[in-house]
Design a protein around this motif. Structure first.
Motif, mmCIF file in Angstrom:
data_model
loop_
_atom_site.group_PDB
_atom_site.id
_atom_site.type_symbol
_atom_site.label_atom_id
_atom_site.label_comp_id
_atom_site.label_asym_id
_atom_site.label_seq_id
_atom_site.Cartn_x
_atom_site.Cartn_y
_atom_site.Cartn_z
ATOM 1 N N MET A 1 0.566 12.065 -10.717
ATOM 2 C CA MET A 1 1.425 10.960 -10.286
ATOM 3 C C MET A 1 1.759 11.060 -8.801
ATOM 4 O O MET A 1 1.801 10.042 -8.105
ATOM 5 C CB MET A 1 2.707 10.916 -11.123
ATOM 6 C CG MET A 1 2.484 10.519 -12.576
ATOM 7 S SD MET A 1 1.624 8.941 -12.796
ATOM 8 C CE MET A 1 2.843 7.801 -12.203
ATOM 9 N N ASN A 2 1.981 12.265 -8.326
ATOM 10 C CA ASN A 2 2.318 12.406 -6.909
ATOM 11 C C ASN A 2 1.093 12.290 -6.016
ATOM 12 O O ASN A 2 1.198 11.839 -4.882
ATOM 13 C CB ASN A 2 3.102 13.693 -6.683
ATOM 14 C CG ASN A 2 4.517 13.512 -7.160
ATOM 15 O OD1 ASN A 2 5.299 12.825 -6.523
ATOM 16 N ND2 ASN A 2 4.821 14.053 -8.325
ATOM 17 N N ARG A 3 -0.043 12.645 -6.545
ATOM 18 C CA ARG A 3 -1.293 12.436 -5.807
ATOM 19 C C ARG A 3 -1.511 10.934 -5.592
ATOM 20 O O ARG A 3 -1.824 10.491 -4.492
ATOM 21 C CB ARG A 3 -2.440 13.053 -6.596
ATOM 22 C CG ARG A 3 -3.759 13.016 -5.903
ATOM 23 C CD ARG A 3 -4.794 13.791 -6.704
ATOM 24 N NE ARG A 3 -6.036 13.763 -5.997
ATOM 25 C CZ ARG A 3 -7.205 13.646 -6.566
ATOM 26 N NH1 ARG A 3 -7.292 13.584 -7.885
ATOM 27 N NH2 ARG A 3 -8.303 13.613 -5.858
ATOM 28 N N MET A 4 -1.337 10.148 -6.654
ATOM 29 C CA MET A 4 -1.460 8.696 -6.538
ATOM 30 C C MET A 4 -0.339 8.115 -5.679
ATOM 31 O O MET A 4 -0.567 7.182 -4.906
ATOM 32 C CB MET A 4 -1.452 8.042 -7.918
ATOM 33 C CG MET A 4 -2.725 8.280 -8.703
ATOM 34 S SD MET A 4 -2.795 7.365 -10.257
ATOM 35 C CE MET A 4 -1.451 8.109 -11.170
ATOM 36 N N ALA A 5 0.850 8.663 -5.818
ATOM 37 C CA ALA A 5 1.995 8.151 -5.055
ATOM 38 C C ALA A 5 1.786 8.327 -3.557
ATOM 39 O O ALA A 5 2.179 7.458 -2.774
ATOM 40 C CB ALA A 5 3.282 8.837 -5.494
ATOM 41 N N MET A 6 1.154 9.429 -3.159
ATOM 42 C CA MET A 6 0.915 9.626 -1.725
ATOM 43 C C MET A 6 0.050 8.504 -1.163
ATOM 44 O O MET A 6 0.294 8.017 -0.056
ATOM 45 C CB MET A 6 0.279 10.991 -1.458
ATOM 46 C CG MET A 6 1.218 12.140 -1.676
ATOM 47 S SD MET A 6 0.558 13.745 -1.155
ATOM 48 C CE MET A 6 -0.942 13.894 -2.081
ATOM 49 N N VAL A 7 -0.940 8.070 -1.917
ATOM 50 C CA VAL A 7 -1.806 6.971 -1.471
ATOM 51 C C VAL A 7 -1.021 5.656 -1.474
ATOM 52 O O VAL A 7 -0.985 4.937 -0.471
ATOM 53 C CB VAL A 7 -3.054 6.863 -2.375
ATOM 54 C CG1 VAL A 7 -3.868 5.621 -2.031
ATOM 55 C CG2 VAL A 7 -3.897 8.117 -2.271
ATOM 56 N N ASN A 8 -0.387 5.345 -2.599
ATOM 57 C CA ASN A 8 0.333 4.073 -2.726
ATOM 58 C C ASN A 8 1.505 3.961 -1.759
ATOM 59 O O ASN A 8 1.712 2.915 -1.141
ATOM 60 C CB ASN A 8 0.821 3.881 -4.163
ATOM 61 C CG ASN A 8 -0.331 3.730 -5.140
ATOM 62 O OD1 ASN A 8 -1.438 3.349 -4.768
ATOM 63 N ND2 ASN A 8 -0.078 4.054 -6.394
ATOM 64 N N LEU A 9 2.278 5.025 -1.644
ATOM 65 C CA LEU A 9 3.437 4.996 -0.742
ATOM 66 C C LEU A 9 3.000 4.972 0.718
ATOM 67 O O LEU A 9 3.649 4.342 1.551
ATOM 68 C CB LEU A 9 4.356 6.184 -1.010
ATOM 69 C CG LEU A 9 5.079 6.164 -2.361
ATOM 70 C CD1 LEU A 9 5.706 7.522 -2.652
ATOM 71 C CD2 LEU A 9 6.120 5.064 -2.410
ATOM 72 N N GLY A 10 1.898 5.653 1.024
ATOM 73 C CA GLY A 10 1.367 5.615 2.388
ATOM 74 C C GLY A 10 0.968 4.201 2.767
ATOM 75 O O GLY A 10 1.277 3.717 3.866
ATOM 76 N N PHE A 11 0.291 3.518 1.848
ATOM 77 C CA PHE A 11 -0.095 2.136 2.105
ATOM 78 C C PHE A 11 1.149 1.255 2.235
ATOM 79 O O PHE A 11 1.260 0.456 3.170
ATOM 80 C CB PHE A 11 -1.004 1.598 1.002
ATOM 81 C CG PHE A 11 -1.361 0.156 1.199
ATOM 82 C CD1 PHE A 11 -2.296 -0.212 2.142
ATOM 83 C CD2 PHE A 11 -0.721 -0.828 0.459
ATOM 84 C CE1 PHE A 11 -2.618 -1.549 2.345
ATOM 85 C CE2 PHE A 11 -1.027 -2.174 0.655
ATOM 86 C CZ PHE A 11 -1.979 -2.533 1.599
ATOM 87 N N ALA A 12 2.071 1.383 1.306
ATOM 88 C CA ALA A 12 3.284 0.558 1.339
ATOM 89 C C ALA A 12 4.070 0.792 2.624
ATOM 90 O O ALA A 12 4.575 -0.160 3.228
ATOM 91 C CB ALA A 12 4.158 0.839 0.116
ATOM 92 N N THR A 13 4.156 2.040 3.042
ATOM 93 C CA THR A 13 4.883 2.362 4.271
ATOM 94 C C THR A 13 4.290 1.625 5.462
ATOM 95 O O THR A 13 5.012 1.180 6.355
ATOM 96 C CB THR A 13 4.881 3.883 4.516
ATOM 97 O OG1 THR A 13 5.470 4.534 3.383
ATOM 98 C CG2 THR A 13 5.676 4.262 5.758
ATOM 99 N N SER A 14 2.975 1.469 5.462
ATOM 100 C CA SER A 14 2.314 0.809 6.596
ATOM 101 C C SER A 14 2.468 -0.711 6.575
ATOM 102 O O SER A 14 2.037 -1.376 7.518
ATOM 103 C CB SER A 14 0.826 1.175 6.626
ATOM 104 O OG SER A 14 0.134 0.540 5.572
ATOM 105 N N THR A 15 3.088 -1.264 5.535
ATOM 106 C CA THR A 15 3.234 -2.718 5.443
ATOM 107 C C THR A 15 4.684 -3.185 5.523
ATOM 108 O O THR A 15 4.946 -4.377 5.364
ATOM 109 C CB THR A 15 2.617 -3.250 4.125
ATOM 110 O OG1 THR A 15 3.363 -2.741 3.015
ATOM 111 C CG2 THR A 15 1.155 -2.881 4.002
ATOM 112 N N VAL A 16 5.617 -2.255 5.713
ATOM 113 C CA VAL A 16 7.031 -2.632 5.732
ATOM 114 C C VAL A 16 7.620 -2.454 7.128
ATOM 115 O O VAL A 16 7.130 -1.650 7.923
ATOM 116 C CB VAL A 16 7.867 -1.834 4.700
ATOM 117 C CG1 VAL A 16 7.331 -2.049 3.299
ATOM 118 C CG2 VAL A 16 7.899 -0.364 5.035
#
Length: 178
Positions: free
Chosen positions: A100-115
């Protein structure tokens, strides 16, 4: 300085919405794992992961409440049965935190770049750091328990080499010699 009420953008709403659903699911599973876990080395990482998930949920509830945005229908206590017998080994619970944290690093990294809104950017930045920390902790524990499946090893290059022929590209596309 005049303070303006900056509305949430669509990526900010969507990112928070996605994290909310993921964290409600994680919360249910983590509570189930903690109810049944026997391994005293795994228990603290499950507890830490649950605390972080619950904090994220509270932060998202607060942001959505201030914006009068309804909460998504996430997973709830109705979706878990703590009296059910254990369905998983303790090592699976550890693997769950890792995955879950492996996937979260990808998803949160992407989300961070869009906010851009400060409170949402702060949320995603901290969540990304927490996911990275939990990933590192779970990987270390998996390594110590001998269950981390490392990617294949290759020999180290001895020198820098450059491609002289481009026939490998043609071969990769399934064509014979030109």
């Amino acid at each position: 300085m005049v303070k303006r009420n900056v509305r949430l953008s669509s990526p900010e709403i969507g990112g928070l919405w996605g994290v909310y659903i993921q964290e409600t699911m994680s919360t249910c599973l983590l509570k189930y794992f903690l109810h049944h876990v026997q391994d005293e080395e795994i228990k603290p990482i499950l507890q830490k992961s649950l605390r972080i998930s619950q904090t994220h949920l509270n932060q998202i509830r607060d942001i959505f409440s201030k914006e009068n945005i309804p909460l998504p229908d996430g997973f709830t206590e109705k979706d878990i049965n703590l009296s059910a017998p254990p369905l998983f080994y303790d090592l699976f619970a550890l693997s769950f935190v890792y995955s879950m944290n492996r996937m979260a690093m990808v998803n949160l990294g992407f989300a961070t770049s869009t906010v851009a809104r400060a409170d949402v950017l702060d949320f995603f930045t901290k969540a990304l750091n927490q996911a990275t920390e939990l990933y590192a902790e779970s990987t270390t524990l998996m390594l110590s328990k001998g269950i981390y499946d490392r990617p294949p090893m290759i020999t180290y290059p001895e020198k820098v080499e450059y491609v002289k022929k481009q026939s490998y590209i043609v071969a990769a596309m399934g064509k014979k010699d030109l």
